[in-house]
Write an enzyme that holds these catalytic residues in place. Structure first.
Site, PDB file in Angstrom:
ATOM      1  N   ASP A  30      30.378 -69.822  21.651  1.00  0.00           N
ATOM      2  CA  ASP A  30      29.467 -70.959  22.207  1.00  0.00           C
ATOM      3  C   ASP A  30      28.472 -70.359  23.149  1.00  0.00           C
ATOM      4  O   ASP A  30      28.677 -69.229  23.903  1.00  0.00           O
ATOM      5  CB  ASP A  30      30.371 -71.861  23.130  1.00  0.00           C
ATOM      6  N   GLU A  32      25.569 -71.296  26.452  1.00  0.00           N
ATOM      7  CA  GLU A  32      24.986 -72.018  27.304  1.00  0.00           C
ATOM      8  C   GLU A  32      23.682 -71.658  27.669  1.00  0.00           C
ATOM      9  O   GLU A  32      23.402 -70.362  27.608  1.00  0.00           O
ATOM     10  CB  GLU A  32      25.573 -72.112  28.574  1.00  0.00           C
ATOM     11  N   HIS A 177      31.946 -77.281  30.060  1.00  0.00           N
ATOM     12  CA  HIS A 177      30.198 -76.815  29.456  1.00  0.00           C
ATOM     13  C   HIS A 177      30.120 -75.218  30.062  1.00  0.00           C
ATOM     14  O   HIS A 177      29.143 -74.961  30.546  1.00  0.00           O
ATOM     15  CB  HIS A 177      29.218 -77.634  30.009  1.00  0.00           C
ATOM     16  N   ASP A 182      34.873 -73.524  26.397  1.00  0.00           N
ATOM     17  CA  ASP A 182      34.368 -74.399  25.302  1.00  0.00           C
ATOM     18  C   ASP A 182      35.069 -74.062  24.200  1.00  0.00           C
ATOM     19  O   ASP A 182      35.367 -74.818  23.343  1.00  0.00           O
ATOM     20  CB  ASP A 182      33.153 -74.918  25.210  1.00  0.00           C
TER      21      ASP A 182
END
Length: 488
Positions: A30, A32, A177, A182
Site C-alpha cells: 500500500d 500513501e 490510512h 492498511d
C-alpha cells in the site's frame, strides 16, 4: 510526532536473510501519497509499506515500511495531512525514493501483487516512482486487486466496499490510512470474506436461501420477494460448481463459450478459482454469425428494437452477487449497426492485470441507435439507484463536436495470455470488392489496432450491453463481439 529515525525506519520480521526477489510469497502493499492541489499536479510518494504472505498458510513472513521524502516538501499540503496524517516534519528526514528503491524492487519484482484498488492507483504510482529515478519498475507475476475481487464475489454487503467500510462491517476497527496498517487490515478483510463465502457454500440449505431473500431479492419499496427466489431450488443443481456451456458458430467456426458472468479486466482471473461458484441461470444468447450483415442471428438492428419490450432485472449469480441484465422480449439485448464512423482511435489509458492495455475506441452512432441506447442507459441507472447502489453513474452516450454528435465507446476485451487469440472480439476486414476476411493476431498490440481503427474509418459493429457496478462507478459497457472494418 514521529522522530526522524522512526519515520525512516524499515521493519523486517520472520526472515534473517531478507526476502529474495521473485519468491513464492504474495506481496500485499500500500502507498500513501500527497493529494494533488491543482490540475496537472501528480502524486508524490510519501510512504511505502508491504508484507510478504505465505500463500499456503496466509501468514505474514516479512514486513517492510518506510516514509519517503518527496523532492518538494511543499506537496505535503493540509489536504494530504488530513488524508493520512503524514506531515512535512515527518518526511523531512526520511530517505528519498532512490535510497529505498532497491528494497522496494526486491519485495515486489516477480511476485504476485495484492492490495485494495492497486490496479487503478498504487501500481501506476510505483511505476511512476521508478521511472522518475531512471529505473526499470518491478513487474508482477500476477495481480490480486481486492476491491473489484471482493465487490464481484462478496457483493456490496459492505456498501461502497472501500477498506474503511469493510473493516467496519467486520468490526476490525477504523482504517488508519498508514501503509503497513492498511495492508494488514486488507489481509484480515480478505480472510473474513473468504470464510463467510466458504461457510455459505458449505451450508447452502441454511445460509444461501436466507441471504438471497434478505439481501438481494427484497424490494426497497414493499419488501416483496422476487420471483427468482421462488425458483432458486429448481434452478440450482447439486453439481452447482459446473458452469453451463453453450456452443455457437461464427462463420463456420465452432467456439465453446463459458456462459458465466463477465469479470472486469482489473480482476485477476486466477483468483476466482479460489471461491466455489453457484450455478448461473442459463441464458439463450446464441451468436450464430454469417458473413452478411443482415439477418445476423441474435443481434438486432436499432429499428427492430421496441423500447416497450426492454426490461432490466437481476438474477442471482456467483454467491449472492447480482447480475443485472438488459433483455428484449426475454432474451439478452444484443445490437448491431452498420457503417459506424471511428472518431477516436484505440485508447490505451488503462491496463489489465497482465499489464496489457484495455482497448477501446469512440465511434459516432446514428439517431436510431442513440435512442435505443439512451433508453437503456436511463432505465439501467434508475434500476440500480432503486436497488440501493451508491456508485456514480457514468453516461453511456457522450456528445462530441459543435453539432453535438452522439458517440459511444466500443470495448475490445482481451483474453488470458494462454488463449490462442489475444482478443475475444472477432475482427474482420471488408475489402472494397465486398470480400470479408477474418484477421488473426498473435498478441495484444495497441499500435497494430490503432492502425486498423483509424479516425474516419467505417465499421460494422455487433456488440452486447453489460451493466457494471464496481469501484464506485456504474454504467453500461458496450462489448464488441464482432467488428468488420471497411477498407478504403
Amino acid at each position: 510526532m514521529e522522530t526522524a529515525s522512526a519515520a525512516a525506519a524499515a521493519v523486517e520480521e520472520g526472515s534473517t536473510a531478507g526476502p529474495q526477489a521473485g519468491g513464492a510469497e504474495i506481496a500485499f502493499f500500500d502507498l500513501e501519497t500527497s493529494v494533488p492541489q491543482r490540475a496537472g499536479q501528480g502524486y508524490a510518494l510519501l510512504e511505502f509499506g508491504a508484507i510478504l504472505v505465505c500463500p499456503r498458510r496466509l501468514v505474514e513472513v516479512v514486513c517492510y515500511a518506510t516514509l519517503v521524502r518527496p523532492a518538494d516538501l511543499g506537496v505535503v499540503s493540509a489536504a494530504s495531512v488530513r488524508c493520512n496524517g503524514i506531515t512535512r516534519d515527518a518526511v523531512a528526514a526520511a530517505p528519498c525514493f532512490r535510497d529505498v528503491a532497491d528494497k522496494v524492487y526486491d519485495l515486489l519484482h516477480g511476485r504476485v501483487w495484492a492490495g485494495h484498488n492497486i490496479v487503478r492507483f498504487d501500481v501506476p504510482r510505483i511505476r511512476e516512482a521508478f521511472t522518475e529515478i531512471g529505473r526499470t519498475p518491478p513487474e508482477p507475476k500476477g495481480m490480486i486487486d481486492t476491491l473489484p475481487l471482493l465487490t464481484q464475489r462478496f457483493g456490496r454487503r459492505a456498501g461502497d466496499m472501500k477498506m474503511a467500510s469493510l473493516a467496519n462491517y467486520f468490526g476490525l476497527g477504523r482504517q488508519k490510512h498508514r501503509s503497513l496498517d492498511d495492508v494488514r487490515m486488507n489481509l484480515e478483510v480478505l480472510k473474513y470474506c473468504a470464510t463467510v463465502l466458504f461457510l455459505e457454500a458449505s451450508f447452502p440449505e441454511v445460509l444461501i436461501v436466507e441471504n438471497l431473500v434478505g439481501a438481494i431479492t427484497r424490494s426497497k419499496s414493499d419488501g416483496a420477494t422476487s420471483p427468482e427466489v421462488k425458483n432458486l431450488e429448481a434452478n440450482t443443481s447439486p453439481d452447482s460448481s459446473k458452469r453451463q456451456r453453450t456452443v455457437s458458430q461464427v462463420n463456420g467456426f465452432t467456439t465453446d463459450q463459458d456462459n458465466q458472468e463477465s469479470v472486469d479486466p482489473a480482476m485477476n482471473g486466477e483468483s476466482s478459482d479460489l471461491i466455489s461458484h453457484m450455478e448461473e441461470m442459463k441464458l439463450d444468447a446464441s451468436m450464430q454469425m454469417d458473413a452478411s450483415f443482415s439477418g445476423h442471428s441474435g443481434f438486432l438492428e436499432p429499428d427492430d428494437v421496441s423500447t416497450e419490450c426492454i426490461k432490466i432485472f437481476t438474477t442471482p449469480s456467483y454467491q449472492f452477487n447480482r447480475r443485472t441484465l438488459i433483455t428484449h422480449k426475454d432474451s439478452p439485448l444484443h445490437l448491431c449497426c452498420a457503417g459506424l464512423k471511428v472518431q477516436f482511435g484505440v485508447g490505451t489509458k488503462f491496463l489489465d492485470t497482465a499489464g496489457r492495455p484495455k482497448l477501446n475506441m469512440v465511434v459516432d452512432i446514428p439517431e436510431n441507435l442513440s435512442k435505443v441506447l439512451e433508453f437503456c442507459d436511463n432505465q439501467a441507472q434508475r434500476f440500480l439507484q432503486e436497488s440501493g447502489t451508491t456508485s456514480e453513474w457514468r453516461p453511456l452516450i457522450k456528445k462530441y463536436g459543435y453539432v453535438n454528435r452522439p458517440t459511444v465507446r466500443l470495448n475490445i476485451p482481451t483474453t488470458p495470455s494462454s488463449s490462442a487469440s489475444p482478443y475475444s472480439t472477432d475482427i474482420y476486414q471488408k475489402e472494397p470488392s465486398g470480400n470479408i476476411q477474418k484477421l488473426a493476431f498473435s498478441k495484444v498490440d495497441a499500435a497494430e489496432m490503432d492502425i486498423l481503427f483509424v479516425r474516419g474509418n467505417r465499421l460494422d459493429a455487433f456488440f452486447s450491453l453489460e451493466i457494471y457496478d464496481y469501484q464506485q462507478n456504474a454504467g453500461i459497457r458496450l462489448v464488441a463481439k464482432r467488428l468488420v472494418v471497411h477498407s478504403k
